[in-house]
Design a protein around this motif. Structure first.
Motif, PDB file in Angstrom:
ATOM      1  N   UNK A  48      29.988  38.719  41.892  1.00 22.14           N
ATOM      2  CA  UNK A  48      30.012  39.296  43.230  1.00 22.14           C
ATOM      3  C   UNK A  48      28.565  39.500  43.674  1.00 22.14           C
ATOM      4  N   UNK A  49      28.201  38.925  44.826  1.00 27.05           N
ATOM      5  CA  UNK A  49      26.861  39.074  45.392  1.00 27.05           C
ATOM      6  C   UNK A  49      26.953  39.901  46.660  1.00 27.05           C
ATOM      7  N   UNK A  50      26.008  40.843  46.807  1.00 24.18           N
ATOM      8  CA  UNK A  50      25.943  41.681  48.003  1.00 24.18           C
ATOM      9  C   UNK A  50      24.524  41.633  48.560  1.00 24.18           C
ATOM     10  N   UNK A  51      24.412  41.393  49.843  1.00 24.43           N
ATOM     11  CA  UNK A  51      23.118  41.407  50.518  1.00 24.43           C
ATOM     12  C   UNK A  51      22.622  42.851  50.624  1.00 24.43           C
ATOM     13  N   UNK A  52      21.328  43.038  50.866  1.00 30.22           N
ATOM     14  CA  UNK A  52      20.783  44.403  50.983  1.00 30.22           C
ATOM     15  C   UNK A  52      21.565  45.245  51.995  1.00 30.22           C
ATOM     16  N   UNK A  53      21.909  46.474  51.588  1.00 27.98           N
ATOM     17  CA  UNK A  53      22.593  47.417  52.463  1.00 27.98           C
ATOM     18  C   UNK A  53      24.093  47.221  52.579  1.00 27.98           C
ATOM     19  N   UNK A  54      24.624  46.159  52.023  1.00 27.00           N
ATOM     20  CA  UNK A  54      26.050  45.847  52.180  1.00 27.00           C
ATOM     21  C   UNK A  54      26.904  46.744  51.283  1.00 27.00           C
ATOM     22  N   UNK A  55      28.025  47.187  51.834  1.00 25.31           N
ATOM     23  CA  UNK A  55      28.990  48.031  51.135  1.00 25.31           C
ATOM     24  C   UNK A  55      30.264  47.241  50.866  1.00 25.31           C
ATOM     25  N   UNK A  56      30.714  47.253  49.623  1.00 22.08           N
ATOM     26  CA  UNK A  56      32.056  46.789  49.286  1.00 22.08           C
ATOM     27  C   UNK A  56      32.920  48.041  49.367  1.00 22.08           C
ATOM     28  N   UNK A  57      33.719  48.197  50.429  1.00 24.12           N
ATOM     29  CA  UNK A  57      34.405  49.464  50.686  1.00 24.12           C
ATOM     30  C   UNK A  57      35.451  49.829  49.639  1.00 24.12           C
ATOM     31  N   UNK A  58      35.955  51.058  49.753  1.00 23.11           N
ATOM     32  CA  UNK A  58      36.919  51.591  48.784  1.00 23.11           C
ATOM     33  C   UNK A  58      38.053  50.616  48.495  1.00 23.11           C
ATOM     34  N   UNK A  59      38.287  50.432  47.189  1.00 24.00           N
ATOM     35  CA  UNK A  59      39.350  49.563  46.719  1.00 24.00           C
ATOM     36  C   UNK A  59      39.684  49.950  45.282  1.00 24.00           C
ATOM     37  N   UNK A  60      40.722  49.338  44.744  1.00 22.25           N
ATOM     38  CA  UNK A  60      41.098  49.564  43.341  1.00 22.25           C
ATOM     39  C   UNK A  60      41.623  48.252  42.779  1.00 22.25           C
ATOM     40  N   UNK A  61      41.879  48.252  41.463  1.00 26.30           N
ATOM     41  CA  UNK A  61      42.376  47.067  40.775  1.00 26.30           C
ATOM     42  C   UNK A  61      43.570  47.446  39.895  1.00 26.30           C
ATOM     43  N   UNK A  62      44.499  46.510  39.679  1.00 27.46           N
ATOM     44  CA  UNK A  62      45.678  46.790  38.849  1.00 27.46           C
ATOM     45  C   UNK A  62      45.364  46.657  37.348  1.00 27.46           C
ATOM     46  N   UNK A  63      44.216  47.133  36.970  1.00 29.88           N
ATOM     47  CA  UNK A  63      43.766  47.080  35.584  1.00 29.88           C
ATOM     48  C   UNK A  63      42.317  47.530  35.517  1.00 29.88           C
ATOM     49  N   UNK A  64      41.733  47.442  34.338  1.00 33.84           N
ATOM     50  CA  UNK A  64      40.367  47.895  34.138  1.00 33.84           C
ATOM     51  C   UNK A  64      39.363  46.883  34.677  1.00 33.84           C
ATOM     52  N   UNK A  65      38.209  47.403  35.104  1.00 31.21           N
ATOM     53  CA  UNK A  65      37.091  46.559  35.531  1.00 31.21           C
ATOM     54  C   UNK A  65      35.872  46.941  34.709  1.00 31.21           C
ATOM     55  N   UNK A  66      35.221  45.936  34.143  1.00 29.51           N
ATOM     56  CA  UNK A  66      33.969  46.159  33.427  1.00 29.51           C
ATOM     57  C   UNK A  66      32.892  45.448  34.226  1.00 29.51           C
TER      58      UNK A  66
END
Length: 129
Positions: A48-66
């Motif tokens: 996952x790449x995010x440009x400066x200042x970018x927000x990946x807004x609130x979310x969840x996953x149906x399992x663990x994330x590392x």
């Protein structure tokens, strides 16, 4: 003629979708997906790449994330916890179903390797309201 119009409309939708993704300043590259030895579970890896200042807004996953931060500076906000800022080489564990967000708080591109251990057949990510 109708076929040509349908093709032009489809191309416009695809270009519009790509432009919207670029405007948001995020990109996801699927790296691998495999069934696990645990019935009904799979592992998925995504860059996952995010440009400066970018927000990946609130979310969840149906399992663990590392999370492993590849580059840049990312701030994670897990519901009910204090924000944590990670730099390249640092890791974070996000429990199944935990609502969270990520923001690039640096002035260059930030990227993470996200490894999900999730229930097969469910959407990988669920946006929160």
């Amino acid at each position: 003629m109708k076929t040509a119009l349908i093709l032009v409309a489809a191309a416009a939708l695809i270009v519009g979708s790509l432009a919207k993704a670029e405007q948001l300043g995020t990109s996801r590259t699927d790296l691998q997906r495999h069934d696990l030895g645990i019935p009904g579970r799979e592992v998925v890896q995504v860059r996952v790449d995010l440009a400066p200042g970018v927000l990946a807004p609130n979310h969840s996953h149906p399992g663990e994330e590392i999370v492993y931060v590849i580059e840049g500076l990312l701030q994670y906000q897990l519901e009910g916890e204090a924000p944590v800022t990670l730099k390249a080489g640092q890791v974070l564990f996000i429990p199944a179903g935990k609502i969270h967000s990520a923001r690039n708080v640096g002035n260059v591109n930030a990227a993470e390797l996200a490894t999900y251990i999730v229930e097969k057949g469910k959407p990988l990510s669920v946006q929160s309201k």
